[in-house]
Write a protein that holds these residues in place. Structure first.
Motif, PDB file in Angstrom:
ATOM      1  N   ASN A  80      77.113  50.572   4.350  1.00 25.03           N
ATOM      2  CA  ASN A  80      78.133  49.711   5.061  1.00 25.03           C
ATOM      3  C   ASN A  80      79.208  49.370   4.142  1.00 25.03           C
ATOM      4  O   ASN A  80      78.855  48.245   3.390  1.00 25.03           O
ATOM      5  CB  ASN A  80      77.559  48.869   6.023  1.00 25.03           C
ATOM      6  N   LEU A 106      78.832  41.422   3.781  1.00 28.32           N
ATOM      7  CA  LEU A 106      77.494  41.518   4.615  1.00 28.32           C
ATOM      8  C   LEU A 106      76.271  40.862   3.856  1.00 28.32           C
ATOM      9  O   LEU A 106      76.257  40.993   2.643  1.00 28.32           O
ATOM     10  CB  LEU A 106      77.144  43.154   4.862  1.00 28.32           C
ATOM     11  N   GLU A 136      72.237  44.347   4.974  1.00 26.33           N
ATOM     12  CA  GLU A 136      72.612  45.146   5.770  1.00 26.33           C
ATOM     13  C   GLU A 136      73.714  45.807   5.148  1.00 26.33           C
ATOM     14  O   GLU A 136      74.490  46.825   5.783  1.00 26.33           O
ATOM     15  CB  GLU A 136      73.415  44.072   6.706  1.00 26.33           C
ATOM     16  N   GLN A 137      73.899  46.032   3.791  1.00 27.65           N
ATOM     17  CA  GLN A 137      74.711  46.658   3.064  1.00 27.65           C
ATOM     18  C   GLN A 137      74.310  48.366   2.982  1.00 27.65           C
ATOM     19  O   GLN A 137      75.205  48.897   2.622  1.00 27.65           O
ATOM     20  CB  GLN A 137      74.841  46.110   1.464  1.00 27.65           C
ATOM     21  N   PHE A 187      71.694  51.403   5.063  1.00 23.47           N
ATOM     22  CA  PHE A 187      70.859  51.576   6.212  1.00 23.47           C
ATOM     23  C   PHE A 187      69.938  52.891   5.668  1.00 23.47           C
ATOM     24  O   PHE A 187      70.234  53.754   5.087  1.00 23.47           O
ATOM     25  CB  PHE A 187      71.536  51.949   7.642  1.00 23.47           C
ATOM     26  N   SER A 230      76.842  42.782  12.739  1.00 24.11           N
ATOM     27  CA  SER A 230      76.273  42.139  11.398  1.00 24.11           C
ATOM     28  C   SER A 230      75.484  40.725  11.830  1.00 24.11           C
ATOM     29  O   SER A 230      75.983  40.080  12.974  1.00 24.11           O
ATOM     30  CB  SER A 230      77.086  41.453  10.411  1.00 24.11           C
ATOM     31  N   SER A 231      74.319  40.329  11.371  1.00 22.31           N
ATOM     32  CA  SER A 231      73.735  38.935  11.551  1.00 22.31           C
ATOM     33  C   SER A 231      74.430  37.811  11.077  1.00 22.31           C
ATOM     34  O   SER A 231      74.472  36.729  11.640  1.00 22.31           O
ATOM     35  CB  SER A 231      72.388  39.104  10.960  1.00 22.31           C
ATOM     36  N   ARG A 236      73.132  50.221  11.596  1.00 24.14           N
ATOM     37  CA  ARG A 236      72.023  49.532  11.579  1.00 24.14           C
ATOM     38  C   ARG A 236      70.675  50.491  11.918  1.00 24.14           C
ATOM     39  O   ARG A 236      71.112  51.517  12.502  1.00 24.14           O
ATOM     40  CB  ARG A 236      71.919  48.282  12.366  1.00 24.14           C
TER      41      ARG A 236
END
Length: 176
Positions: A83, A88, A92-93, A95, A136-137, A147
């Motif tokens: 991503n 991030l 989450e960078q 997946f 994103s969280s 994700r």
């Protein structure tokens, strides 16, 4: 890179067996200079390597010239990725790859004069690590990212009909 092979064997004129195998290797590497009109993370996210082997087995049976029955089981996959969004959280960078197994049964019939044909297919698909688009969280990141979820199961059917009403007029219909 990918390597693909297939073996077909017909023990009789009416029965066919087929085995396929694909092996893939993919590498994704980014040097992100600009994202959202701002300096990006460059090469801070490490390169991602993805490998997979996806088999497919199938059998077809034609009891006569009008009817064909078919069954298959196949593994599929989609590579993971990166991503490219600055800010991030590290988790989450990137997946993970997505995998699925698809099971299919099908039948097709055509009358002797070939004026009409009908087919029906039923299938079941089991996905693992399904890739979805989400937020994103981190509430400071407003971009959508890819994700993974645990997985999905899908059952379905497809029907098709074809009628040749005249040598120059054929009707097709399908539902799935």
């Amino acid at each position: 890179l990918a390597v693909f092979g297939a073996l077909s064997y017909r023990p009789t004129d009416r029965l066919g067996l087929r085995a396929e195998l694909r092996s893939t290797w993919e590498r994704q590497e980014l040097d992100s200079q600009v994202a959202n009109y701002a300096p990006s993370f460059g090469t801070a996210v490490p390169a991602q390597d993805f490998t997979d082997v996806t088999p497919r087995l199938s059998i077809d049976f034609a009891p006569d010239d009008r009817l064909l029955l078919y069954a298959s089981a196949a593994k599929g996959s989609r590579s993971g990725g990166i991503n490219p969004i600055p800010g991030l959280p590290p988790a989450e960078q990137s997946f993970d790859p997505e995998y699925n197994w698809t099971y299919e049964l099908s039948g097709r019939y055509r009358d002797r004069q070939q004026r009409w044909m009908g087919s029906v297919t039923v299938y079941h698909i089991e996905w693992q690590d399904t890739q979805i688009i989400g937020f994103s969280s981190d509430p400071n990141v407003a971009n959508l990212i890819t994700r993974n979820t645990a997985g999905l199961r899908t059952n379905g059917a497809a029907l098709a009909l074809e009628a040749r009403l005249h040598p120059h007029l054929t009707l097709h219909g399908a539902y799935s």
